[in-house]
Scaffold this active site. Structure first.
Site, PDB file in Angstrom:
ATOM      1  N   GLU A 131       0.845  -1.205   0.000  1.00  0.00           N
ATOM      2  CA  GLU A 131       0.000   0.000   0.000  1.00  0.00           C
ATOM      3  C   GLU A 131       0.876   1.248   0.000  1.00  0.00           C
ATOM      4  O   GLU A 131       2.106   1.152   0.033  1.00  0.00           O
ATOM      5  CB  GLU A 131      -0.942  -0.020   1.215  1.00  0.00           C
ATOM      6  CG  GLU A 131      -0.267  -0.346   2.519  1.00  0.00           C
ATOM      7  CD  GLU A 131      -1.257  -0.749   3.616  1.00  0.00           C
ATOM      8  OE1 GLU A 131      -1.391   0.031   4.571  1.00  0.00           O
ATOM      9  OE2 GLU A 131      -1.877  -1.828   3.506  1.00  0.00           O
ATOM     10  N   LYS A 133       2.592   4.768   1.376  1.00  0.00           N
ATOM     11  CA  LYS A 133       3.007   5.353   2.652  1.00  0.00           C
ATOM     12  C   LYS A 133       2.644   6.835   2.603  1.00  0.00           C
ATOM     13  O   LYS A 133       3.262   7.614   1.874  1.00  0.00           O
ATOM     14  CB  LYS A 133       4.507   5.169   2.875  1.00  0.00           C
ATOM     15  CG  LYS A 133       4.938   5.582   4.271  1.00  0.00           C
ATOM     16  CD  LYS A 133       6.361   5.179   4.570  1.00  0.00           C
ATOM     17  CE  LYS A 133       6.725   5.378   6.029  1.00  0.00           C
ATOM     18  NZ  LYS A 133       6.373   6.659   6.615  1.00  0.00           N
ATOM     19  N   ASP A 135       2.191  10.656   3.655  1.00  0.00           N
ATOM     20  CA  ASP A 135       3.081  11.573   4.370  1.00  0.00           C
ATOM     21  C   ASP A 135       2.242  12.596   5.122  1.00  0.00           C
ATOM     22  O   ASP A 135       2.046  13.722   4.674  1.00  0.00           O
ATOM     23  CB  ASP A 135       3.998  12.260   3.348  1.00  0.00           C
ATOM     24  CG  ASP A 135       5.185  12.906   4.021  1.00  0.00           C
ATOM     25  OD1 ASP A 135       5.353  12.707   5.242  1.00  0.00           O
ATOM     26  OD2 ASP A 135       5.945  13.606   3.327  1.00  0.00           O
ATOM     27  N   TYR A 242      -5.284   2.590   7.515  1.00  0.00           N
ATOM     28  CA  TYR A 242      -4.438   1.486   7.049  1.00  0.00           C
ATOM     29  C   TYR A 242      -4.150   0.413   8.079  1.00  0.00           C
ATOM     30  O   TYR A 242      -3.308  -0.452   7.843  1.00  0.00           O
ATOM     31  CB  TYR A 242      -3.112   2.040   6.507  1.00  0.00           C
ATOM     32  CG  TYR A 242      -2.414   3.007   7.444  1.00  0.00           C
ATOM     33  CD1 TYR A 242      -1.947   2.611   8.691  1.00  0.00           C
ATOM     34  CD2 TYR A 242      -2.231   4.334   7.067  1.00  0.00           C
ATOM     35  CE1 TYR A 242      -1.318   3.497   9.537  1.00  0.00           C
ATOM     36  CE2 TYR A 242      -1.610   5.229   7.906  1.00  0.00           C
ATOM     37  CZ  TYR A 242      -1.145   4.806   9.140  1.00  0.00           C
ATOM     38  OH  TYR A 242      -0.540   5.691   9.978  1.00  0.00           O
ATOM     39  N   LYS A 329      11.027   3.657   0.999  1.00  0.00           N
ATOM     40  CA  LYS A 329      10.835   5.107   0.821  1.00  0.00           C
ATOM     41  C   LYS A 329      11.384   5.553  -0.522  1.00  0.00           C
ATOM     42  O   LYS A 329      12.455   5.108  -0.944  1.00  0.00           O
ATOM     43  CB  LYS A 329      11.555   5.859   1.952  1.00  0.00           C
ATOM     44  CG  LYS A 329      10.973   5.535   3.327  1.00  0.00           C
ATOM     45  CD  LYS A 329      10.367   6.727   4.002  1.00  0.00           C
ATOM     46  CE  LYS A 329      11.396   7.563   4.698  1.00  0.00           C
ATOM     47  NZ  LYS A 329      10.779   8.686   5.407  1.00  0.00           N
ATOM     48  N   CYS A 423      18.788  45.600   7.006  1.00  0.00           N
ATOM     49  CA  CYS A 423      17.878  45.310   5.900  1.00  0.00           C
ATOM     50  C   CYS A 423      18.569  45.623   4.566  1.00  0.00           C
ATOM     51  O   CYS A 423      19.086  46.725   4.385  1.00  0.00           O
ATOM     52  CB  CYS A 423      16.599  46.142   6.035  1.00  0.00           C
ATOM     53  SG  CYS A 423      15.488  45.905   4.638  1.00  0.00           S
ATOM     54  N   CYS A 426      16.512  48.726   2.936  1.00  0.00           N
ATOM     55  CA  CYS A 426      16.390  50.082   3.485  1.00  0.00           C
ATOM     56  C   CYS A 426      17.451  50.381   4.539  1.00  0.00           C
ATOM     57  O   CYS A 426      17.529  51.506   5.034  1.00  0.00           O
ATOM     58  CB  CYS A 426      14.998  50.282   4.083  1.00  0.00           C
ATOM     59  SG  CYS A 426      14.751  49.369   5.608  1.00  0.00           S
ATOM     60  N   CYS A 441      12.561  43.184   9.223  1.00  0.00           N
ATOM     61  CA  CYS A 441      12.940  44.582   9.085  1.00  0.00           C
ATOM     62  C   CYS A 441      11.830  45.402   9.740  1.00  0.00           C
ATOM     63  O   CYS A 441      10.677  45.323   9.320  1.00  0.00           O
ATOM     64  CB  CYS A 441      13.065  44.978   7.618  1.00  0.00           C
ATOM     65  SG  CYS A 441      13.139  46.771   7.435  1.00  0.00           S
ATOM     66  N   CYS A 447      10.749  51.015   4.123  1.00  0.00           N
ATOM     67  CA  CYS A 447      11.371  49.874   3.451  1.00  0.00           C
ATOM     68  C   CYS A 447      10.619  49.574   2.145  1.00  0.00           C
ATOM     69  O   CYS A 447       9.445  49.187   2.170  1.00  0.00           O
ATOM     70  CB  CYS A 447      11.339  48.680   4.397  1.00  0.00           C
ATOM     71  SG  CYS A 447      12.168  47.249   3.735  1.00  0.00           S
TER      72      CYS A 447
HETATM   73  S1  IVH Z   1       1.287   0.830   9.235  1.00  0.00           S
HETATM   74  C1  IVH Z   1       2.849  -1.176  12.926  1.00  0.00           C
HETATM   75  N1  IVH Z   1       0.716   1.793   6.902  1.00  0.00           N
HETATM   76  O1  IVH Z   1       4.291   5.617   8.814  1.00  0.00           O
HETATM   77  C2  IVH Z   1       2.797  -0.435  11.676  1.00  0.00           C
HETATM   78  N2  IVH Z   1       1.863   3.201   8.420  1.00  0.00           N
HETATM   79  O2  IVH Z   1       6.850   4.814  10.306  1.00  0.00           O
HETATM   80  C3  IVH Z   1       1.859   0.681  11.767  1.00  0.00           C
HETATM   81  N3  IVH Z   1       2.284   5.456   7.575  1.00  0.00           N
HETATM   82  O3  IVH Z   1       3.421   6.240  12.128  1.00  0.00           O
HETATM   83  C4  IVH Z   1       1.908   1.584  10.646  1.00  0.00           C
HETATM   84  N4  IVH Z   1       1.330   5.182   5.612  1.00  0.00           N
HETATM   85  O4  IVH Z   1       2.131   7.443  10.332  1.00  0.00           O
HETATM   86  C5  IVH Z   1       1.294   2.038   8.090  1.00  0.00           C
HETATM   87  N5  IVH Z   1       0.099   2.515   4.787  1.00  0.00           N
HETATM   88  C6  IVH Z   1       0.663   2.763   5.967  1.00  0.00           C
HETATM   89  C7  IVH Z   1       1.230   4.010   6.284  1.00  0.00           C
HETATM   90  C8  IVH Z   1       1.833   4.192   7.530  1.00  0.00           C
HETATM   91  C9  IVH Z   1       1.955   6.037   6.409  1.00  0.00           C
HETATM   92  C10 IVH Z   1       3.016   6.153   8.652  1.00  0.00           C
HETATM   93  C11 IVH Z   1       2.369   6.110   9.977  1.00  0.00           C
HETATM   94  C12 IVH Z   1       3.371   5.544  10.929  1.00  0.00           C
HETATM   95  C13 IVH Z   1       4.642   5.679  10.176  1.00  0.00           C
HETATM   96  C14 IVH Z   1       5.534   4.518  10.518  1.00  0.00           C
END
Ligand code: IVH
Length: 698
Positions: A131, A133, A135, A242, A329, A423, A426, A441, A447
């Site tokens: 899945e 990740k 941010d 998730y 990542k 600055c 100015c 400033c 300015c």
């Molecule tokens: S699972 C035990 N799934 O990544 C595992 N985490 O470094 C629980 N995150 O704190 C996390 N997407 O904020 C999981 N598809 C995903 C995720 C995810 C983002 C973040 C989450 C977690 C951090 C872990």
């Protein structure tokens, strides 16, 4: 995004004032169900079945009933989406199951090694789930009997902050589940701001003179920690789930449970696959790496999880992260280039930003010549020197930034970066407030970029809307000494403008000197400036650029005070007593009107004919009702309720929907609500009929 605003409401007539408690309870329950479903259709399924207007009507009806029958107002009412609950301090809550983090890697070899480890322990047939990740900010939400109970941040992994009031405002977080959900469970996910919402927030912050958020993640985590949930409700946050935790989950594997959770009302990503081989995993990774730039939100990689719970348990966890999952990542796109010099930019609010001038380098398809260095602390922390080879990164939509320095490549002639003390525009001595990273400033009156920036804000589309002028023309007028503040615009004459050209500094002289002010554009400018005299007071107030006074606040202040003179006299206390106005705004307004130069500007604008009060047609009778607050109950022949509401506002009064000790009058008609009448008696609030009200405004 569908944002409910209380202001454009028409209040349904004759329907509830005669309602009995039992009926009200039933109707509240019906409305709750309908609104929950419509929210789900709109925010989770992205397939609304009713119009925004119809949705707003139902919401207004619910809010009214909840005001009238607070005993039936639920903690998870869909009206909580609008916010209102304040959190002074977020209580700390221990997680029942720790919120672990994920082991990270940037290399495909390490993913292969993870697969080997897993198979060594479990045997050769292992199903994975891949899945995205996300941010953003991790959140864990507890549900009992299908009701949202509590939302807690990750914190240190064992305990986090209870941010329930703020999370309730996020439209894609269900408050009431449907389908066959387990009685008690926790669901974890990521709260984030989609790109479009992030841009919108930063545009608004810029207009209000607030510091910009560096990226969507910071904006999301900042939002969750705000004390006023109403403010959070205005931020278009989203949440994708998730992970599920509970004893009675329907399946013994991650994938099926997530799919099931979709049926209970949760938003689950469509970018999720089951993978049976390392090849499937790599294929998903490369697909998502390619898809990344097309997504409407930030991701920073892909997560690979063992699907089966029994197998997960067998693998177990280290203190920090589970052995059954790993995050791949994405490398931020990076380039290494030389830092040629640092220059400094001064913005409209006086904030000084160091800018890195780089040896041009190709990064993510564009040539990068400049990057932000943010502030002195960051330069110090990175330990960069002029002449160094530096690492430049570009992530998502954000401007490139410098993230590191190649010290091993440092030459003899590298030079320490001495943050400027004066600055660059100015010459004023810069200031830095205790505990803040930004240099300012302070000489806002002399300015140039601050002066020009304020005029640019004044003429902007949402302020005075003088669209025949723009940044370039403002600069030319300023450089010719024709304007030094917004009021000077109104002294400009056609003859002053015609034929003006850009002024070049010495050394720039070879450039072609194009005439910027030809006949037509000069005429348009004069006409545009004249037309701006018709811009209503609330926009003039926004145009003045008082710090933290954005469009909404300007409208509230304009309607409350009616004129600039009344506003200028207001002290902090009376400002803070206005519902939507907090201390920060109040202090800024008071400061503005204590400044002699600002007062002079206001008076010159007034002389020029700029609207400094609400006009007749906006408020014909001024302030007869003198800010007094009215609650309306019951029905009135010939006077629909929204008309009465408008009349109250027109004559300088305030309409509020619920009765409190601060209410001045209860305007009661036929079949006025017994609860309201009783409360009016309790608080000694005069109950008036329609004739008395009409007499008051005669
Ligand atoms: S699972 C035990 N799934 O990544 C595992 N985490 O470094 C629980 N995150 O704190 C996390 N997407 O904020 C999981 N598809 C995903 C995720 C995810 C983002 C973040 C989450 C977690 C951090 C872990």
């Amino acid at each position: 995004m569908r944002i409910f605003t209380e202001t454009h409401f028409y209040i349904p007539q004759n329907r509830f004032s005669c309602m009995k408690a039992e009926e009200a309870k039933k109707r509240i329950s019906e409305l709750t169900k309908q609104l929950n479903q419509h929210n789900y259709d709109y925010y989770v399924r992205s397939a609304p079945v009713i119009s925004d207007y119809e949705f707003d009507m139902l919401m207004e009806e619910l809010i009214r009933l909840e005001h009238e029958y607070p005993e039936y107002a639920r903690a998870n009412s869909p009206s909580k989406r609008i916010g209102g609950d304040l959190t002074k301090e977020f209580p700390t809550v221990a997680h029942t199951v720790p919120m672990l983090s994920l082991a990270n890697t940037y290399s495909e070899e390490e993913i292969a090694a993870f697969d080997q480890r897993v198979k060594k322990s479990l045997g050769d047939t292992v199903e994975y789930v891949c899945e995205l990740k996300y941010d953003g900010v991790a959140i864990s939400i507890r549900y009992e009997n299908g009701e949202f109970i509590r939302a807690v941040t990750r914190g240190d992994g064992t305990k986090g902050d209870d941010v329930s009031a703020n999370v309730r405002t996020i439209r894609s977080v269900p408050l009431q589940l449907h389908g066959e959900f387990p009685p008690v469970f926790e669901i974890r996910g990521e709260i984030f701001l989609p790109h479009a919402g992030f841009k919108k927030i930063n545009i608004k912050r810029e207009a209000e003179g607030d510091d910009l958020f560096a990226n969507p993640r910071n904006a999301a985590s900042g939002s969750l920690k705000m004390q006023d949930s109403k403010e959070v409700a205005r931020r278009p946050l989203d949440c994708i789930f998730y992970n599920l935790q509970g004893d009675d989950l329907p399946h013994n594997n991650h994938y099926d449970n997530l799919m099931e959770a979709k049926n209970w009302g949760f938003k689950i990503s469509d970018y999720i696959i089951r993978a049976n081989s390392i090849e499937d995993i790599f294929a998903f990774i490369s697909e998502m790496a390619a898809e990344r730039s097309q997504l409407s939100f930030d991701i920073d990689g892909v997560v690979i999880k063992v699907n089966d719970y029994t197998k997960q348990e067998k693998l177990g966890s280290t203190a920090k992260s589970p052995r059954w999952a790993i995050a791949y990542k994405f490398m931020a796109e990076q380039a290494v280039t030389r830092l040629l010099s640092v220059t400094y930019q001064v913005g409209r609010t006086g904030a000084v930003t160091p800018v890195a001038n780089l040896d041009p380098v190709l990064l993510a398809g564009t040539t990068v010549k400049r990057a932000s260095l943010h502030n002195a602390d960051i330069i110090e922390k990175l330990g960069i020197r002029e002449g160094d080879m530096v690492v430049v990164e570009k992530g998502g939509d954000i401007i490139p930034k410098i993230t590191g320095v190649k010290e091993e490549l440092r030459g003899k002639d590298s030079k320490k970066i001495q943050f400027i003390s004066h600055c660059p525009e100015c010459g004023a001595v810069l200031r830095k407030n205790e505990g803040e990273a930004i240099h300012y400033c302070p000489d806002e009156d002399h300015c140039p970029p601050q002066i020009k920036g304020r005029i640019e804000h004044f003429i902007s589309r949402r302020a005075m809307d003088i669209d025949s002028l723009g940044e370039g023309k403002i600069e030319i007028l300023y450089d010719h000494g024709l304007i030094n503040n917004a009021a000077d615009l109104y002294k400009l004459k056609y003859e002053d403008l015609l034929g003006l050209k850009k002024v070049y500094e010495a050394g720039e002289g070879k450039k072609e000197r194009k005439v910027s002010f030809r006949e037509k554009s000069s005429k348009n400018i004069i006409a545009g400036i004249k037309a701006s005299l018709e811009i209503p007071f609330e926009r003039v107030l926004f145009a003045l650029g008082i710090r933290h006074v954005g469009e909404t606040v300007a409208r509230i202040l304009a309607r409350h005070f009616g004129s600039i003179d009344a506003l200028a006299k207001a002290d902090k206390e009376s400002l803070v007593s206005i519902h939507e106005i907090g201390e920060r705004i109040a202090e800024s307004v008071v400061k503005f009107f204590n400044d002699q130069n600002k007062l002079e500007l206001v008076s010159k604008l007034k002389e020029a004919g700029v609207q400094m009060e609400i006009r007749e047609e906006e408020s014909p009778a001024g302030n007869i009702l003198d800010g007094k607050s009215f609650v309306i109950s019951g029905t009135f022949e010939d006077y629909p309720r929204d008309e009465l509401k408008d009349m109250i506002g027109h004559y300088g009064g305030k309409f509020t929907s619920s009765l409190s000790s601060k209410t001045d009058y209860l305007l009661a008609g036929d079949k006025a609500g017994p609860a309201k009448l009783e409360n009016a008696g309790k608080y000694n609030i005069p109950v008036i009929d329609l004739d008395t009200f009409l007499d008051m405004i005669k």
